[in-house]
Design a protein around this motif. Structure first.
Motif, PDB file in Angstrom:
ATOM      1  N   ASN A   5      24.340 -18.038 -23.312  1.00 36.30           N
ATOM      2  CA  ASN A   5      22.989 -18.543 -23.554  1.00 36.30           C
ATOM      3  C   ASN A   5      22.141 -18.223 -22.335  1.00 36.30           C
ATOM      4  OD1 ASN A   5      20.773 -19.987 -24.254  1.00 36.30           O
ATOM      5  ND2 ASN A   5      21.880 -21.872 -24.739  1.00 36.30           N
ATOM      6  N   THR A  56      18.888 -18.782 -22.158  1.00 37.96           N
ATOM      7  CA  THR A  56      17.793 -19.736 -21.986  1.00 37.96           C
ATOM      8  C   THR A  56      18.094 -20.566 -20.755  1.00 37.96           C
ATOM      9  OG1 THR A  56      17.793 -19.933 -24.370  1.00 37.96           O
ATOM     10  CG2 THR A  56      16.453 -21.510 -23.182  1.00 37.96           C
ATOM     11  N   SER A  57      17.139 -20.671 -19.859  1.00 37.08           N
ATOM     12  CA  SER A  57      17.463 -21.444 -18.663  1.00 37.08           C
ATOM     13  C   SER A  57      17.418 -22.925 -18.984  1.00 37.08           C
ATOM     14  CB  SER A  57      16.509 -21.095 -17.523  1.00 37.08           C
ATOM     15  OG  SER A  57      15.461 -22.014 -17.477  1.00 37.08           O
ATOM     16  N   ALA A  58      18.411 -23.617 -18.514  1.00 42.37           N
ATOM     17  CA  ALA A  58      18.501 -25.056 -18.744  1.00 42.37           C
ATOM     18  C   ALA A  58      18.956 -25.665 -17.439  1.00 42.37           C
ATOM     19  CB  ALA A  58      19.496 -25.355 -19.851  1.00 42.37           C
ATOM     20  N   ASN A  61      24.414 -25.376 -20.824  1.00 43.31           N
ATOM     21  CA  ASN A  61      24.545 -24.745 -22.135  1.00 43.31           C
ATOM     22  C   ASN A  61      24.713 -23.233 -22.072  1.00 43.31           C
ATOM     23  OD1 ASN A  61      24.591 -26.899 -23.811  1.00 43.31           O
ATOM     24  ND2 ASN A  61      22.368 -27.057 -23.967  1.00 43.31           N
ATOM     25  N   PRO A 109      27.842 -22.201 -24.529  1.00 41.53           N
ATOM     26  CA  PRO A 109      27.897 -23.344 -25.458  1.00 41.53           C
ATOM     27  C   PRO A 109      29.220 -23.442 -26.214  1.00 41.53           C
ATOM     28  CG  PRO A 109      26.323 -21.696 -26.223  1.00 41.53           C
ATOM     29  CD  PRO A 109      26.728 -21.305 -24.830  1.00 41.53           C
TER      30      PRO A 109
HETATM   31  C1  LIG Z   1      20.717 -22.627 -25.013  1.00 42.23           C
HETATM   32  O1  LIG Z   1      20.193 -23.473 -23.994  1.00 42.23           O
HETATM   33  C2  LIG Z   1      19.038 -24.184 -24.388  1.00 42.23           C
HETATM   34  C3  LIG Z   1      18.549 -24.954 -23.196  1.00 42.23           C
HETATM   35  O2  LIG Z   1      19.511 -25.838 -22.705  1.00 42.23           O
HETATM   36  C4  LIG Z   1      19.406 -25.117 -25.546  1.00 42.23           C
HETATM   37  O3  LIG Z   1      18.262 -25.802 -25.978  1.00 42.23           O
HETATM   38  C5  LIG Z   1      19.982 -24.299 -26.696  1.00 42.23           C
HETATM   39  O4  LIG Z   1      20.418 -25.174 -27.714  1.00 42.23           O
HETATM   40  C6  LIG Z   1      21.143 -23.465 -26.204  1.00 42.23           C
HETATM   41  N1  LIG Z   1      21.641 -22.625 -27.271  1.00 42.23           N
HETATM   42  C7  LIG Z   1      22.852 -22.744 -27.771  1.00 42.23           C
HETATM   43  C8  LIG Z   1      23.232 -21.738 -28.817  1.00 42.23           C
HETATM   44  O5  LIG Z   1      23.625 -23.624 -27.411  1.00 42.23           O
END
Ligand SMILES: *[C@@H]1O[C@H](CO)[C@@H](O)[C@H](O)[C@H]1NC(C)=O
Ligand SMILES: *[C@@H]1O[C@H](CO)[C@@H](O)[C@H](O)[C@H]1NC(C)=O
Length: 332
Positions: A78, A80-82, A135, A138
């Motif tokens: 993933n 997407t930065s979290a 995440n 994941p």
């Molecule tokens: C990827 O990370 C983002 C931010 O934490 C989260 O919202 C999203 O659900 C994640 N995607 C997966 C497939 O887990």
């Protein structure tokens, strides 16, 4: 009546035998030839103990304890930065971030394993844990969970229950020309459980976990259980109720002009105690070496004993019960 002791049945992780002695690179929870798979296996061979992920080619490799390659997959992490923890996850598991992994009682042992297992094969620099952003992987996360079917924590009450018995009466109903009246009687027990967090787990602060609180019965009372959600923060009180009372109609025959009522007994009991919820880490602790190109994940369920990956939440709980019984009719 209320029991002298009651039971918190947490839905906790598997409680394997807690073997203390273990040399590096052996499962500390199981014998050396036995594998403890993570709950997050997602297409991996069951005897996978660690993973590598090549951040440049996107290849995920699964290994057994002898560092034999078991399988290779193309995997997209993933991106997407979290940077912040998933907040207040209600459920039995919450995501662990890097700092949580580092607070595990067994973290130093895990780090030693990572260095001994991986450093010897590929890298010379020390590992550092990188379970953040949480995440990023994941399918292969680190979680802290209270949701194990197998664990039962018995909480001994701090004293005997305090009970009082009262004789009571329903209000009278005048018998009309029909010569009968119908009264309603409510019988059975209602329970109320209040729990306060008196000690938090150092891990997953602020997250919420569902826990099943169950109270064993005796000859007179049926067992009942309440599933409550507890937040891992101090002084959070949770109240749950369970009503096992039922109402029945009672028809009484009497002369017109008489007044009929029902006499019954109310037994009220209360008792308090403390209980401990185990929150256990499960899943994959991710590491990287200083060059950062490859990430490695160790199966915490395999490398750590349950105690080495556990943290505890303590509760003070009180239960009160109210039982209505012994109905007798009276007309005068
Ligand atoms: C990827 O990370 C983002 C931010 O934490 C989260 O919202 C999203 O659900 C994640 N995607 C997966 C497939 O887990
Ligand atoms: C793990 O499983 C694979 C495939 O079944 C097997 O070839 C390998 O020998 C196993 N590893 C160990 C250490 O038992």
């Amino acid at each position: 009546m209320v029991q002298l002791s009651f039971v918190f049945q947490t839905l906790l992780l598997s409680l394997g035998p807690l073997l203390a002695a273990a040399s590096p690179l052996q499962s500390r929870g199981m014998g050396v030839t036995q594998y403890k798979s993570s709950r997050y296996m997602s297409n991996l061979p069951q005897n996978t103990t660690h993973l590598s992920f090549d951040t440049e080619t996107g290849e995920l490799t699964a290994y057994d304890i002898t560092h034999r390659v078991l399988s290779k997959h193309t995997y997209s992490p993933n991106t997407t930065s979290a940077n912040s923890r998933r907040q207040s996850t209600v459920g039995s598991c919450a995501a662990m971030v890097n700092s949580d992994v580092q607070k595990l009682p067994g973290y130093q042992a895990l780090l030693a394993d990572a260095n001994s297992l991986l450093g010897a094969h590929s890298w010379t620099d020390l590992a550092k844990s990188v379970n953040s952003p949480d995440n990023r992987y994941p399918q292969y996360p680190a979680s802290i969970c209270t949701d194990l079917d197998t664990d039962t924590v018995t909480v001994t009450a701090s004293g005997p229950p305090t009970c009082s018995i009262q004789k009571e009466s329903t209000s009278g109903v005048l018998v009309g020309t029909s010569g009968s009246v119908t009264l309603s009687s409510t019988q059975g027990t209602s329970y109320s459980v209040t729990s306060t967090v008196i000690q938090t787990s150092s891990l997953a602060v602020g997250d919420s976990f569902s826990v099943k609180v169950s109270f064993p019965g005796d000859e007179e009372q049926n067992t009942f259980s309440v599933t409550s959600t507890y937040t891992n923060s101090l002084s959070t009180a949770t109240q749950s109720t369970d009503n096992q009372q039922s109402t029945e109609s009672v028809t009484m025959v009497a002369g017109a002009g008489q007044t009929c009522s029902l006499q019954y007994t109310t037994t009220s009991c209360s008792v308090t105690g403390t209980g401990t919820i185990r929150a256990a880490a499960t899943g994959w602790a991710w590491f990287e070496y200083n060059n950062g190109k490859t990430h490695w994940a160790l199966n915490m369920d395999y490398f750590l004993t349950l105690d080495q990956r556990s943290s505890y939440i303590s509760l003070r709980s009180g239960i009160t019960s109210s039982t209505l019984s012994s109905y007798t009719g009276k007309c005068q």
